[in-house]
Scaffold this active site. Structure first.
Site, PDB file in Angstrom:
ATOM      1  N   ASP A  60      -1.089   6.195  -5.778  1.00 57.11           N
ATOM      2  CA  ASP A  60      -2.156   7.167  -6.080  1.00 57.11           C
ATOM      3  C   ASP A  60      -1.615   8.228  -7.019  1.00 57.11           C
ATOM      4  O   ASP A  60      -0.468   8.656  -6.881  1.00 57.11           O
ATOM      5  CB  ASP A  60      -2.610   7.851  -4.786  1.00 57.11           C
ATOM      6  CG  ASP A  60      -2.906   6.846  -3.689  1.00 57.11           C
ATOM      7  OD1 ASP A  60      -4.035   6.350  -3.647  1.00 57.11           O
ATOM      8  OD2 ASP A  60      -2.005   6.548  -2.882  1.00 57.11           O
ATOM      9  N   HIS A  91       0.827  -1.208   0.000  1.00 58.66           N
ATOM     10  CA  HIS A  91       0.000   0.000   0.000  1.00 58.66           C
ATOM     11  C   HIS A  91       0.866   1.265   0.000  1.00 58.66           C
ATOM     12  O   HIS A  91       1.572   1.540   0.972  1.00 58.66           O
ATOM     13  CB  HIS A  91      -0.892  -0.036   1.249  1.00 58.66           C
ATOM     14  CG  HIS A  91      -1.851   1.087   1.365  1.00 58.66           C
ATOM     15  ND1 HIS A  91      -1.857   1.942   2.452  1.00 58.66           N
ATOM     16  CD2 HIS A  91      -2.853   1.499   0.551  1.00 58.66           C
ATOM     17  CE1 HIS A  91      -2.831   2.819   2.298  1.00 58.66           C
ATOM     18  NE2 HIS A  91      -3.442   2.583   1.156  1.00 58.66           N
ATOM     19  N   ARG A  92       0.823   2.003  -1.099  1.00 59.64           N
ATOM     20  CA  ARG A  92       1.693   3.177  -1.287  1.00 59.64           C
ATOM     21  C   ARG A  92       3.161   2.776  -1.140  1.00 59.64           C
ATOM     22  O   ARG A  92       3.999   3.533  -0.657  1.00 59.64           O
ATOM     23  CB  ARG A  92       1.333   4.304  -0.313  1.00 59.64           C
ATOM     24  CG  ARG A  92      -0.147   4.691  -0.371  1.00 59.64           C
ATOM     25  CD  ARG A  92      -0.522   5.751   0.661  1.00 59.64           C
ATOM     26  NE  ARG A  92      -1.966   5.776   0.863  1.00 59.64           N
ATOM     27  CZ  ARG A  92      -2.588   6.429   1.836  1.00 59.64           C
ATOM     28  NH1 ARG A  92      -1.889   7.149   2.693  1.00 59.64           N
ATOM     29  NH2 ARG A  92      -3.902   6.398   1.951  1.00 59.64           N
ATOM     30  N   HIS A 119      -0.857  10.798  -2.556  1.00 58.70           N
ATOM     31  CA  HIS A 119      -2.213  10.423  -2.148  1.00 58.70           C
ATOM     32  C   HIS A 119      -3.149  11.614  -1.957  1.00 58.70           C
ATOM     33  O   HIS A 119      -4.259  11.632  -2.474  1.00 58.70           O
ATOM     34  CB  HIS A 119      -2.163   9.607  -0.849  1.00 58.70           C
ATOM     35  CG  HIS A 119      -3.521   9.216  -0.347  1.00 58.70           C
ATOM     36  ND1 HIS A 119      -4.272  10.031   0.501  1.00 58.70           N
ATOM     37  CD2 HIS A 119      -4.284   8.127  -0.587  1.00 58.70           C
ATOM     38  CE1 HIS A 119      -5.420   9.442   0.748  1.00 58.70           C
ATOM     39  NE2 HIS A 119      -5.460   8.282   0.114  1.00 58.70           N
ATOM     40  N   GLU A 158       0.625  -0.554  -4.688  1.00 57.82           N
ATOM     41  CA  GLU A 158      -0.546   0.298  -4.899  1.00 57.82           C
ATOM     42  C   GLU A 158      -0.055   1.728  -4.763  1.00 57.82           C
ATOM     43  O   GLU A 158       0.753   2.031  -3.882  1.00 57.82           O
ATOM     44  CB  GLU A 158      -1.607  -0.015  -3.838  1.00 57.82           C
ATOM     45  CG  GLU A 158      -2.919   0.753  -3.990  1.00 57.82           C
ATOM     46  CD  GLU A 158      -2.953   2.077  -3.228  1.00 57.82           C
ATOM     47  OE1 GLU A 158      -3.937   2.824  -3.399  1.00 57.82           O
ATOM     48  OE2 GLU A 158      -1.998   2.390  -2.479  1.00 57.82           O
ATOM     49  N   GLU A 191      -4.298   4.037  -8.432  1.00 53.06           N
ATOM     50  CA  GLU A 191      -5.571   4.612  -8.002  1.00 53.06           C
ATOM     51  C   GLU A 191      -5.688   6.045  -8.521  1.00 53.06           C
ATOM     52  O   GLU A 191      -4.842   6.886  -8.229  1.00 53.06           O
ATOM     53  CB  GLU A 191      -5.708   4.605  -6.478  1.00 53.06           C
ATOM     54  CG  GLU A 191      -7.054   5.182  -6.050  1.00 53.06           C
ATOM     55  CD  GLU A 191      -7.266   5.256  -4.550  1.00 53.06           C
ATOM     56  OE1 GLU A 191      -8.150   6.038  -4.131  1.00 53.06           O
ATOM     57  OE2 GLU A 191      -6.572   4.559  -3.794  1.00 53.06           O
TER      58      GLU A 191
END
Length: 247
Positions: free
Chosen positions: A36, A7-8, A49, A34, A110
């Site tokens: 953003d 995540h990130r 993000h 992942e 994302e």
């Protein structure tokens, strides 16, 4: 096998959404990352993000009000300055895709276009995915489901996944109706029955953000497609318990 997405990046230890966090996730053995994306004032796709730079950098203000050149002067490791003396710039998506040439990692992009609609974001991201020949290694997700449908229309060859944080009735039917092959629900609503029903229907499930050992055990034990975690090292350690011993 249940895949592990960082995540990130490896954000439990490293500054989120930086090349350092992505490289460390790869070294830790994550199957995917992942990240953003937002757009700068001059239309560059950057990896961050929040709509504002305040939380994760030493700057202030909205990403959309910075030129790419000025944004690159900020330090995206300011949150973890006690651990890292080196400056980590906000990466461009091009930089991430360049790095992906050297590995086989999967990338969940994302689209952060819920607050600001960022005109042309979908076209720019898709154009880059095609330029780097990454259609089979990128998943596009967003809380903005109109954007997801538009991506599907522009590039049917790229997997899409709606994100949602509240319960949806029969989300696999919904995913199919908008042409998505997967769903990314918040872990608190990703009940085992929902995951099983969805995957039996042919829709992959990748819950976010899974950091508790108990939840990881649950997802590995039911054979969930993948999950998104801040700590890929812990996830890999637990996954090893579920893999058949070679003898």
């Amino acid at each position: 096998m249940t895949l592990i997405f960082a995540h990130r990046g490896y954000s439990a230890l490293y500054p989120e959404n930086t090349m350092k966090a992505f490289r460390e996730a790869d070294k830790a053995g994550a199957d995917g990352i992942e990240l953003d994306v937002q757009l700068t004032k001059d239309g560059e796709i950057v990896v961050i993000h929040d709509e504002k730079v305040d939380r994760t950098t030493n700057g202030k203000g909205y990403v959309k009000d910075y030129t790419f050149k000025d944004l690159r002067k900020l330090d995206a490791s300011s949150q973890k300055k006690k651990l890292f003396s080196q400056i980590e710039p906000i990466p461009s998506l091009i930089e991430v895709f360049e790095w992906m040439k050297s590995n086989r990692i999967i990338c969940n992009v994302e689209l952060k276009n819920g607050v600001f609609p960022y005109e042309g974001m979908e076209e720019k991201v898709i154009s880059l995915i095609r330029a780097y020949d990454l259609a089979d290694r990128v998943i596009l997700s967003s809380f903005n489901h109109y954007s997801i449908v538009y991506c599907r229309h522009l590039a049917p060859e790229i997997e899409t996944a709606p994100l949602f944080s509240e319960g949806l009735y029969m989300p696999w039917i919904y995913a199919e109706s908008i042409g998505s092959q997967s769903i990314h629900p918040k872990i608190t609503i990703a009940k085992s029955e929902l995951i099983k029903a969805s995957e039996e229907y042919g829709i992959a499930v990748r819950p976010y953000t899974v950091n508790k050992e108990k939840e990881m055990h649950r997802l590995f034990s039911i054979g969930c497609s993948a999950f998104i975690t801040d700590d890929p090292v812990l996830a890999k350690k637990i996954r090893n318990m579920y893999e058949p011993k070679r003898g």
